[in-house]
Design an enzyme around this catalytic site. Structure first.
Site, mmCIF file in Angstrom:
data_model
loop_
_atom_site.group_PDB
_atom_site.id
_atom_site.type_symbol
_atom_site.label_atom_id
_atom_site.label_comp_id
_atom_site.label_asym_id
_atom_site.label_seq_id
_atom_site.Cartn_x
_atom_site.Cartn_y
_atom_site.Cartn_z
ATOM 1 N N PHE A 80 -28.409 68.303 69.753
ATOM 2 C CA PHE A 80 -27.157 67.669 70.006
ATOM 3 C C PHE A 80 -26.080 68.863 70.263
ATOM 4 O O PHE A 80 -26.461 69.980 69.897
ATOM 5 C CB PHE A 80 -26.764 67.011 68.736
ATOM 6 C CG PHE A 80 -26.555 67.737 67.339
ATOM 7 C CD1 PHE A 80 -25.251 68.128 67.195
ATOM 8 C CD2 PHE A 80 -27.660 68.206 66.664
ATOM 9 C CE1 PHE A 80 -25.121 68.882 65.903
ATOM 10 C CE2 PHE A 80 -27.275 68.611 65.358
ATOM 11 C CZ PHE A 80 -26.066 69.074 65.156
ATOM 12 N N CYS A 81 -24.896 68.311 70.950
ATOM 13 C CA CYS A 81 -23.849 69.086 71.235
ATOM 14 C C CYS A 81 -22.589 68.533 71.142
ATOM 15 O O CYS A 81 -22.782 67.103 70.740
ATOM 16 C CB CYS A 81 -24.068 69.812 72.353
ATOM 17 S SG CYS A 81 -24.367 68.922 74.007
ATOM 18 N N THR A 82 -21.542 69.027 71.583
ATOM 19 C CA THR A 82 -20.334 68.178 71.671
ATOM 20 C C THR A 82 -20.370 66.925 72.375
ATOM 21 O O THR A 82 -19.964 65.898 72.025
ATOM 22 C CB THR A 82 -19.213 69.110 72.038
ATOM 23 O OG1 THR A 82 -19.273 70.410 71.383
ATOM 24 C CG2 THR A 82 -17.939 68.653 71.941
#
Length: 310
Positions: free
Chosen positions: A184-186
């Protein structure tokens, strides 16, 4: 500050991996796109590369809607991945449209996330995936972002830039083999590219959070959430929390590291001058310069002027 749907500025974080064409095609897209945004008072940054588009912009609700329509009319950019939020004040100083080699820089050649990314997981299904004991959960963001919030049980690779992520994966490849790998990331773009890279190494059970942390915080109720802390964002809001309300983090104006309220209680924290993350790495001469800059910022504010260096 808690923001509401009545806050006047609409913020759009957007991206899409798509084959847009060579440099000449990109240059032909750039000028009218910049004119479109500047003519409507939209501010922020848009990056164009052969692999697609990435950026965050802000403006009135009508103008942002018009911009999304404009972008989705470009060949290859239909169905952009867009996350909306709001801000009480314009969170950017200017509008920039830039041409880049990559819309998110990993430095790996011949990678095509548009065709080889991992499996999307909707926010509503994310908790079940990362709660599975057979899943390894990896935060693909940089260490300074992770420092103010991440998912429960997620691995922090302690990278200072996304370019370091491939080396970390190769070092830990054997630990990932045979496991479900959830990243996951922003906003979804880094983890989408990360899944394409991991799959290129021969790993197949690879997943990523659709819409990133921002979509999760928007859609998953706080009482059901496995998110801990706040999510760093690359604008003057600094961080957001559940419901995409503006968070409590502030930036150290000396080193640009996000600071929690606890960080700001440190004896090494002085507004605009130093924080616990940079105090030992800076000299007294550095802090003297930062103190003078902060004095100029406060003077400009007192006179009702904007100081870009702030």
């Amino acid at each position: 500050m808690t923001l509401s749907n009545h806050d006047p500025v609409r913020v759009a974080a957007l991206y899409k991996f798509a084959r847009l064409g060579d440099f000449e095609v990109l240059r032909a897209l750039r000028t009218p796109l910049a004119a479109f945004c500047c003519g409507r008072g939209i501010k922020g940054t848009l990056l164009l590369a052969q692999e697609g588009i990435n950026g965050t912009v802000a403006g009135s609700e009508t103008d942002i809607a018009d911009l999304i329509d404009y972008l989705e009319a470009i060949e290859g950019l239909a169905d952009l991945e867009v996350k909306y939020s709001r801000a009480a004040d314009m969170p950017f100083h200017r509008m920039k449209v830039r041409l880049k080699r990559e819309i998110v820089t990993m430095g790996v050649e011949d990678l095509d996330p548009a065709t080889s990314a991992g499996t999307y997981v909707a926010p509503a299904d994310w908790n079940a995936l990362i709660s599975d004991p057979g899943t390894i959960v990896i935060d693909t963001r940089n260490a300074y972002e992770v420092s103010i919030g991440t998912f429960e049980g997620a691995i922090d690779p302690h990278t200072s830039s996304f370019r370091e992520f491939p080396a970390w994966v190769e070092k830990h490849r054997d630990e990932l083999d045979g496991r479900k790998v959830a990243m996951f990331c922003t906003g979804g773009i880094r983890c989408e590219k990360a899944t394409a890279y991991v799959k290129s190494l021969g790993l197949r059970d690879v997943f990523h959070l659709k819409g990133g942390i921002l979509r999760y915080l928007e859609e998953v109720p706080a009482e059901d959430s496995l998110w801990q802390g706040e999510c760093f964002v690359f604008d003057e809001r600094v961080s957001v929390s559940h419901g995409l309300a503006e968070g409590d983090a502030e930036l150290c104006r000396a080193c640009r590291h996000p600071l929690t309220p606890e960080d700001r209680l440190s004896s090494h924290y002085t507004t605009g001058v130093s924080c616990p993350h940079c105090y030992e790495a800076r000299s007294d001469e550095d802090r003297a310069r930062y103190a003078e800059r902060q004095r100029q910022v406060e003077l400009a504010q007192a006179q009702g002027r904007e100081h870009i260096g702030s």
